[in-house]
Design an enzyme around this catalytic site. Structure first.
Site, PDB file in Angstrom:
ATOM      1  N   ASP A  29       0.835  -1.198   0.000  1.00  0.00           N
ATOM      2  CA  ASP A  29       0.000   0.000   0.000  1.00  0.00           C
ATOM      3  C   ASP A  29       0.871   1.250   0.000  1.00  0.00           C
ATOM      4  O   ASP A  29       1.646   1.468   0.930  1.00  0.00           O
ATOM      5  CB  ASP A  29      -0.884  -0.053   1.253  1.00  0.00           C
ATOM      6  CG  ASP A  29      -1.838   1.113   1.336  1.00  0.00           C
ATOM      7  OD1 ASP A  29      -2.567   1.328   0.365  1.00  0.00           O
ATOM      8  OD2 ASP A  29      -1.842   1.805   2.362  1.00  0.00           O
ATOM      9  N   THR A  43      -3.189   5.260  -3.983  1.00  0.00           N
ATOM     10  CA  THR A  43      -2.109   6.067  -3.390  1.00  0.00           C
ATOM     11  C   THR A  43      -0.824   5.949  -4.201  1.00  0.00           C
ATOM     12  O   THR A  43      -0.134   6.940  -4.428  1.00  0.00           O
ATOM     13  CB  THR A  43      -1.837   5.611  -1.943  1.00  0.00           C
ATOM     14  OG1 THR A  43      -1.745   4.193  -1.925  1.00  0.00           O
ATOM     15  CG2 THR A  43      -2.949   6.031  -1.024  1.00  0.00           C
ATOM     16  N   THR A  44      -0.515   4.731  -4.647  1.00  0.00           N
ATOM     17  CA  THR A  44       0.703   4.544  -5.444  1.00  0.00           C
ATOM     18  C   THR A  44       0.572   5.300  -6.763  1.00  0.00           C
ATOM     19  O   THR A  44       1.497   5.985  -7.199  1.00  0.00           O
ATOM     20  CB  THR A  44       0.931   3.042  -5.720  1.00  0.00           C
ATOM     21  OG1 THR A  44       0.888   2.356  -4.479  1.00  0.00           O
ATOM     22  CG2 THR A  44       2.270   2.800  -6.358  1.00  0.00           C
ATOM     23  N   ASP A  78      -8.895  -0.773   2.133  1.00  0.00           N
ATOM     24  CA  ASP A  78      -8.975  -0.115   0.819  1.00  0.00           C
ATOM     25  C   ASP A  78     -10.285  -0.486   0.131  1.00  0.00           C
ATOM     26  O   ASP A  78     -10.978   0.368  -0.422  1.00  0.00           O
ATOM     27  CB  ASP A  78      -7.800  -0.553  -0.074  1.00  0.00           C
ATOM     28  CG  ASP A  78      -6.510   0.169   0.309  1.00  0.00           C
ATOM     29  OD1 ASP A  78      -6.568   0.934   1.288  1.00  0.00           O
ATOM     30  OD2 ASP A  78      -5.479  -0.016  -0.347  1.00  0.00           O
TER      31      ASP A  78
END
Length: 542
Positions: free
Chosen positions: A65, A98-99, A393
């Site tokens: 994550d 997020t990445t 998530d």
């Protein structure tokens, strides 16, 4: 004299401070931000790898994550911290992507650096990026399709997409179903389908397989009853929630009691006992048969409660008490003596079960099951932690999809489509911003390119093929990383909420623009200058 004076350097900063200006400052910042984006880049996509982070105490976190990785990495460089903020914002807003957000920021800066070397002013690049970001938002909006809370299969697909590549593949069918059921049961339909994620409680227990995870329509407390003589199972529970202790109150004033004879001591103890007894009587009089107490329960009181056949739990967390108030419709009671039958809540069943060697209390069949619990099982601590992050998530993404009701395809499809449309838009602009918009379009293609690289495919071949499909008008064509082919992502069920994409592009653009506009870094030294005139303790830049 004046001539000599002019040759003298004038110091305006304290000794040991560092100042970097102009191009140096920009390239220093861009380099640091790119390095951070590069760190999470390999985790993108279904074939992304995990990172193992070990903190100063030796605690290990294994995760895929982006937000968790960046939070756990001890980042020193001020510009690099901005990328961490992008990932954090993305995590707070939508919980996934997020990445992607970090990687897009890094790529935008990389493209900006190339333009700065061609003497395009950073302000122009920033303006072009902003225009492109607004346009990208419009294009994404036009690609979005509707989803409603009743379309459960689509919601499960969203959850699957969010979990893919996070170590939960083998069991994502089970977990996705749990996530979707959990969110659907807590949706506030009266307030326009809003979802308060706080109403889902995730309780982890090591032991068993991940498949043993289950959704409990009610609450789980990681607590056991206070006395072994209490019933293990109470059906038709009438629940009292106390936030004051069932103990004798200490005197406020320092007082000494002098006891001179055994009889006096006995009567003193008897009196304490009868006071506790009357507290317990106040509880039983209301007809309560289950007591959850936020504070302590005295040993003597435990004995009396057990005699009355009441199931009692002590030291329940405040947040759990609030959830119990919501789910059982009980009132929080501070003054035990004044409680009445109206203050009690109800549930069909309260029972203590052994899970993984520990006793836990399950409260099910609540009158208002607006809070639910998910019991996660897994072989080791790290497995469960990783699964919990994937599940969180999924929960957040399903919640966003239900709130916004808008989806786009995944697998790099929206990025390629937006890049294509942005290139068309760039050709309508005159002025140097056109170059920045073109660069922005190229930067977005970093997503499909990285997906291909992480899957061991040739990124150039894949991009060419993706573009070809999109130019033919197949807007949902994305990359199947398992087979290395371009397929229709919508049909394959790889879908994400629109907000995941728009938020990633917006926050990525804002961070990139902010870093670009900095042309001077003045860093104060951490420590005062050393007495022997040595340098202050300035941490080395990355």
């Amino acid at each position: 004299m004046a001539g000599q004076m002019s040759g003298q350097p004038i110091f305006i900063l304290r000794e040991g401070n560092q100042r970097t200006r102009g191009r140096d400052a920009q390239s220093n910042n861009i380099m640091a931000a790119k390095a951070v984006a590069e760190a999470v880049r390999t985790t993108l996509g279904p074939k992304g790898m995990d990172k193992m982070l070990v903190d100063s105490l030796g605690d290990v976190v294994i995760t895929n994550d982006g937000a968790t990785i960046l939070k756990e990495m001890d980042i020193e460089h001020p510009a690099a911290k901005m990328i961490v903020e992008v990932a954090k914002t993305q995590d707070d807003e939508v919980g996934d992507g997020t990445t992607t957000a970090a990687v897009i920021t890094g790529e935008l800066l990389k493209k900006a650096e190339e333009m700065i070397e061609q003497d395009i002013h950073p302000t122009i690049i920033a303006a072009g990026y902003r225009m492109a970001s607004v346009k990208a938002g419009e294009i994404l909006k036009s690609l979005a399709k509707k989803v409603t809370i009743d379309n459960k299969d689509m919601l499960i697909s969203i959850s699957d997409t969010a979990m893919t590549g996070k170590g939960a593949e083998a069991t994502k069918d089970i977990l996705s179903k749990i996530a979707v059921d959990a969110i659907i049961s807590i949706v506030d339909r009266d307030n326009g389908n809003t979802v308060d994620i706080e109403n889902v409680k995730v309780e982890k227990k090591v032991g068993g397989r991940i498949d043993d995870s289950e959704l409990i329509e009610g609450m789980i407390l990681d607590k056991e009853r206070v006395h072994t003589n209490m019933p293990k199972k109470v059906e038709g529970a009438r629940i009292a929630l106390l936030n004051s202790a069932i103990e004798l109150k200490e005197t406020e004033v320092d007082a000494e009691i002098s006891i001179t004879s055994p009889e006096q001591l006995q009567s003193f103890l008897d009196q304490e006992e009868s006071m506790l007894k009357s507290l317990v009587t106040s509880i039983t009089k209301t007809g309560a048969n289950v007591v959850f107490c936020q504070k302590g329960i005295d040993d003597m009181a435990q004995h009396y409660l057990a005699k009355e056949g009441i199931f009692a739990v002590r030291r329940v967390k405040k947040s759990d008490m609030e959830k119990l108030v919501r789910s059982t419709s009980a009132k929080l009671i501070t003054n035990i003596e004044e409680m009445t039958a109206e203050d009690l809540g109800a549930a069909e069943l309260v029972e203590e079960k052994k899970i993984g060697g520990d006793s836990m209390t399950f409260i099910t069949g609540c009158v208002n099951p607006k809070s639910v619990s998910i019991l996660l099982r897994g072989g080791t601590e790290h497995v469960i932690d990783n699964i919990e992050r994937a599940l969180n998530d999924a929960l957040r993404v399903v919640a966003v999809a239900i709130e916004d009701e808008e989806l786009v395809a995944g697998g790099g499809a929206p990025e390629v489509e937006v890049a294509l449309r942005l290139n068309e838009y760039a050709s309508t602009l005159s002025g140097r911003e056109q170059l920045a918009v073109k660069a922005f379009a190229e930067a977005l293609e970093v997503v499909p390119r990285t997906l291909a690289e992480n899957a061991g495919l040739d990124p150039i071949d894949m991009l060419v093929e993706l573009r070809a499909h999109h130019e033919k008008g197949i807007k949902t064509a994305g990359l199947n990383v398992y087979t290395g082919t371009v397929i229709d992502m919508w049909e394959a069920g790889v879908v994400e909420p629109l907000r995941v994409k728009t938020q990633a592009i917006n926050s990525g653009t804002e961070a990139a623009v902010m870093i670009l506009r900095i042309d001077d870094i003045i860093a104060s030294s951490r420590a005062p200058p050393m007495p022997d005139g040595g340098m202050g303790g300035m941490p080395p830049m990355m």
